[in-house]
Design a protein around this motif. Structure first.
Motif, PDB file in Angstrom:
ATOM      1  N   PRO A   1       0.671  -1.203  -0.011  1.00  0.00           N
ATOM      2  CA  PRO A   1      -0.036   0.172  -0.050  1.00  0.00           C
ATOM      3  C   PRO A   1       0.989   1.307   0.132  1.00  0.00           C
ATOM      4  O   PRO A   1       0.515   2.376  -0.610  1.00  0.00           O
ATOM      5  CB  PRO A   1      -0.784  -0.301   1.268  1.00  0.00           C
ATOM      6  CG  PRO A   1      -0.983  -1.566   1.484  1.00  0.00           C
ATOM      7  CD  PRO A   1       0.331  -2.174   1.020  1.00  0.00           C
ATOM      8  N   TRP A   2       1.844   1.389   0.688  1.00  0.00           N
ATOM      9  CA  TRP A   2       2.647   2.531   0.729  1.00  0.00           C
ATOM     10  C   TRP A   2       3.434   2.988  -0.415  1.00  0.00           C
ATOM     11  O   TRP A   2       4.036   3.957  -0.509  1.00  0.00           O
ATOM     12  CB  TRP A   2       3.759   2.666   1.962  1.00  0.00           C
ATOM     13  CG  TRP A   2       4.642   1.291   2.013  1.00  0.00           C
ATOM     14  CD1 TRP A   2       5.346   0.865   0.886  1.00  0.00           C
ATOM     15  CD2 TRP A   2       5.051   0.862   3.226  1.00  0.00           C
ATOM     16  NE1 TRP A   2       6.180  -0.449   1.540  1.00  0.00           N
ATOM     17  CE2 TRP A   2       6.015  -0.294   2.823  1.00  0.00           C
ATOM     18  CE3 TRP A   2       4.970   0.945   4.640  1.00  0.00           C
ATOM     19  CZ2 TRP A   2       6.631  -1.068   3.847  1.00  0.00           C
ATOM     20  CZ3 TRP A   2       5.555   0.114   5.503  1.00  0.00           C
ATOM     21  CH2 TRP A   2       6.375  -0.764   5.175  1.00  0.00           C
ATOM     22  N   ASP A   3       3.279   1.960  -1.227  1.00  0.00           N
ATOM     23  CA  ASP A   3       4.073   2.253  -2.712  1.00  0.00           C
ATOM     24  C   ASP A   3       2.994   2.475  -3.704  1.00  0.00           C
ATOM     25  O   ASP A   3       3.591   3.234  -4.843  1.00  0.00           O
ATOM     26  CB  ASP A   3       4.992   0.790  -3.249  1.00  0.00           C
ATOM     27  CG  ASP A   3       6.042   0.479  -2.352  1.00  0.00           C
ATOM     28  OD1 ASP A   3       6.835   1.374  -2.057  1.00  0.00           O
ATOM     29  OD2 ASP A   3       6.032  -0.734  -1.990  1.00  0.00           O
ATOM     30  N   LEU A   4       1.666   2.563  -3.432  1.00  0.00           N
ATOM     31  CA  LEU A   4       0.811   2.876  -4.585  1.00  0.00           C
ATOM     32  C   LEU A   4       0.223   4.241  -4.697  1.00  0.00           C
ATOM     33  O   LEU A   4       0.529   5.171  -3.545  1.00  0.00           O
ATOM     34  CB  LEU A   4      -0.672   2.000  -4.080  1.00  0.00           C
ATOM     35  CG  LEU A   4      -0.349   0.452  -3.806  1.00  0.00           C
ATOM     36  CD1 LEU A   4      -1.722   0.005  -3.697  1.00  0.00           C
ATOM     37  CD2 LEU A   4       0.313  -0.018  -5.467  1.00  0.00           C
ATOM     38  N   VAL A   5      -0.222   4.631  -5.694  1.00  0.00           N
ATOM     39  CA  VAL A   5      -0.279   6.183  -5.951  1.00  0.00           C
ATOM     40  C   VAL A   5      -1.708   6.552  -4.940  1.00  0.00           C
ATOM     41  O   VAL A   5      -1.561   7.604  -4.294  1.00  0.00           O
ATOM     42  CB  VAL A   5      -0.926   6.336  -7.307  1.00  0.00           C
ATOM     43  CG1 VAL A   5       0.437   6.297  -8.197  1.00  0.00           C
ATOM     44  CG2 VAL A   5      -1.985   5.369  -7.793  1.00  0.00           C
TER      45      VAL A   5
ATOM     46  N   PHE B   1      -2.299  -5.295   2.736  1.00  0.00           N
ATOM     47  CA  PHE B   1      -3.624  -5.279   2.602  1.00  0.00           C
ATOM     48  C   PHE B   1      -4.252  -6.285   3.517  1.00  0.00           C
ATOM     49  O   PHE B   1      -3.435  -7.345   3.700  1.00  0.00           O
ATOM     50  CB  PHE B   1      -4.068  -5.102   1.233  1.00  0.00           C
ATOM     51  CG  PHE B   1      -3.931  -3.904   0.392  1.00  0.00           C
ATOM     52  CD1 PHE B   1      -4.613  -2.649   0.744  1.00  0.00           C
ATOM     53  CD2 PHE B   1      -3.418  -3.973  -0.880  1.00  0.00           C
ATOM     54  CE1 PHE B   1      -4.529  -1.619   0.101  1.00  0.00           C
ATOM     55  CE2 PHE B   1      -3.175  -2.721  -1.457  1.00  0.00           C
ATOM     56  CZ  PHE B   1      -3.813  -1.727  -1.081  1.00  0.00           C
ATOM     57  N   MET B   2      -5.242  -6.098   3.951  1.00  0.00           N
ATOM     58  CA  MET B   2      -6.088  -7.292   4.785  1.00  0.00           C
ATOM     59  C   MET B   2      -5.846  -8.608   3.880  1.00  0.00           C
ATOM     60  O   MET B   2      -5.766  -9.661   4.424  1.00  0.00           O
ATOM     61  CB  MET B   2      -7.346  -6.693   4.955  1.00  0.00           C
ATOM     62  CG  MET B   2      -8.300  -8.133   5.634  1.00  0.00           C
ATOM     63  SD  MET B   2      -7.391  -8.473   7.630  1.00  0.00           S
ATOM     64  CE  MET B   2      -8.056  -7.040   8.382  1.00  0.00           C
ATOM     65  N   SER B   3      -6.353  -8.554   2.616  1.00  0.00           N
ATOM     66  CA  SER B   3      -6.484  -9.833   1.701  1.00  0.00           C
ATOM     67  C   SER B   3      -4.995 -10.582   1.903  1.00  0.00           C
ATOM     68  O   SER B   3      -4.987 -11.658   1.596  1.00  0.00           O
ATOM     69  CB  SER B   3      -7.049  -9.307   0.296  1.00  0.00           C
ATOM     70  OG  SER B   3      -6.055  -8.774  -0.327  1.00  0.00           O
ATOM     71  N   HIS B   4      -4.041  -9.794   1.601  1.00  0.00           N
ATOM     72  CA  HIS B   4      -2.675 -10.199   1.735  1.00  0.00           C
ATOM     73  C   HIS B   4      -2.371 -11.198   3.018  1.00  0.00           C
ATOM     74  O   HIS B   4      -1.851 -12.279   2.858  1.00  0.00           O
ATOM     75  CB  HIS B   4      -1.572  -9.085   1.772  1.00  0.00           C
ATOM     76  CG  HIS B   4      -1.445  -8.293   0.673  1.00  0.00           C
ATOM     77  ND1 HIS B   4      -0.536  -7.189   0.374  1.00  0.00           N
ATOM     78  CD2 HIS B   4      -2.325  -8.209  -0.336  1.00  0.00           C
ATOM     79  CE1 HIS B   4      -0.923  -6.712  -0.769  1.00  0.00           C
ATOM     80  NE2 HIS B   4      -1.786  -7.355  -1.206  1.00  0.00           N
ATOM     81  N   ASN B   5      -2.812 -10.757   4.375  1.00  0.00           N
ATOM     82  CA  ASN B   5      -2.621 -11.468   5.353  1.00  0.00           C
ATOM     83  C   ASN B   5      -3.632 -12.740   5.297  1.00  0.00           C
ATOM     84  O   ASN B   5      -3.186 -13.767   5.712  1.00  0.00           O
ATOM     85  CB  ASN B   5      -2.944 -10.579   6.847  1.00  0.00           C
ATOM     86  CG  ASN B   5      -2.030  -9.366   6.680  1.00  0.00           C
ATOM     87  OD1 ASN B   5      -0.731  -9.530   6.223  1.00  0.00           O
ATOM     88  ND2 ASN B   5      -2.678  -8.311   7.165  1.00  0.00           N
TER      89      ASN B   5
END
Length: 244
Positions: free
Chosen positions: A133-137, A213-217
């Motif tokens: 997330p911290w890499d996304l626009v 993201f939540m789905s990643h976990n």
């Protein structure tokens, strides 16, 4: 999620006492297969939609500063990201050493499962083009997000962020289920649920930092449990065939 009553028969107890690497009944693997298929369908939908992921991560993002304020939080970084992971790894190593010294091969197998689950997640993560997330626009970065199974955009960023590697360390303790079942089934399921809570908490700390993201976990939990069930089933089946 209770097992078949076959495990309560006297014949089964004698086999368990005789064989350290006891096989679980086919009924267990059938139920887990159904559970894994249904949960995979839900996770695919969740990952394809991305709306829940974005909404949850937005809660921890400050649009004014265009950063995640909790990214460098000492408690989340030192305790959640490092200490908890080291404690789980240390527990697995101690279990492995104790199993080898005392020749308790079920202990050894469970300890190896605790390591193999996160290893599988790590391999998948290292080959993933999904960025954090911290890499996304949307969160002040430069990378473009894309849904699961979608075409990879040219500016997808550094990637290597799917599934959640850190959460998999907590989820790895689900292997303790195989250590206590069927001798102490309640304790086995308590360990399973405790590991699920631990992995979720460790993963949510990373969500607060903007690392996942939540789905990643959730996918990390899925892959860890799938790996552990498959390997335990294969090893115990081979052990049973060798004893015949």
């Amino acid at each position: 999620m209770k097992m078949s009553s076959i495990l309560n028969k006297p014949e089964t107890k004698r086999v368990i006492r005789r064989e350290a690497l006891y096989p679980l009944p086919a009924d267990f693997y059938f139920k887990q297969s159904v559970l894994l298929v249904l949960s995979a369908m839900f996770l695919i939908w969740l990952s394809r939609s991305e709306s829940w992921d974005m909404a949850i991560s937005q809660m921890w993002y400050d649009p004014l500063t265009q950063r995640f304020p909790w990214k460098d939080n000492v408690w989340l970084d030192v305790i959640n990201h490092r200490l908890l992971k080291d404690l789980v790894i240390g527990g697995g190593v101690l279990l492995l050493i104790a199993g080898i010294v005392r020749r308790q091969w079920r202990w050894v197998l469970v300890a190896l499962l605790m390591g193999i689950g996160p290893l599988v997640v790590g391999v998948l993560k290292s080959s993933s083009a999904h960025s954090c997330p911290w890499d996304l626009v949307q969160f002040g970065g430069h990378a473009v997000s894309y849904p699961l199974f979608g075409s990879i955009p040219e500016n997808s960023g550094p990637g290597r962020c799917f599934p959640g590697g850190h959460a998999s360390s907590g989820f790895s303790a689900m292997a303790l289920f195989f250590l206590f079942w069927p001798h102490r089934p309640r304790l086995a399921w308590c360990c399973w649920w405790a590991a699920l809570v631990l992995g979720t908490a460790m993963g949510f700390g990373q969500i607060m930092r903007g690392a996942h993201f939540m789905s990643h976990n959730l996918w990390a939990a899925w892959w860890v449990w799938l790996t552990q069930c498959v390997i335990f089933g294969c090893v115990t089946h081979l052990f049973k065939m060798k004893r015949k």
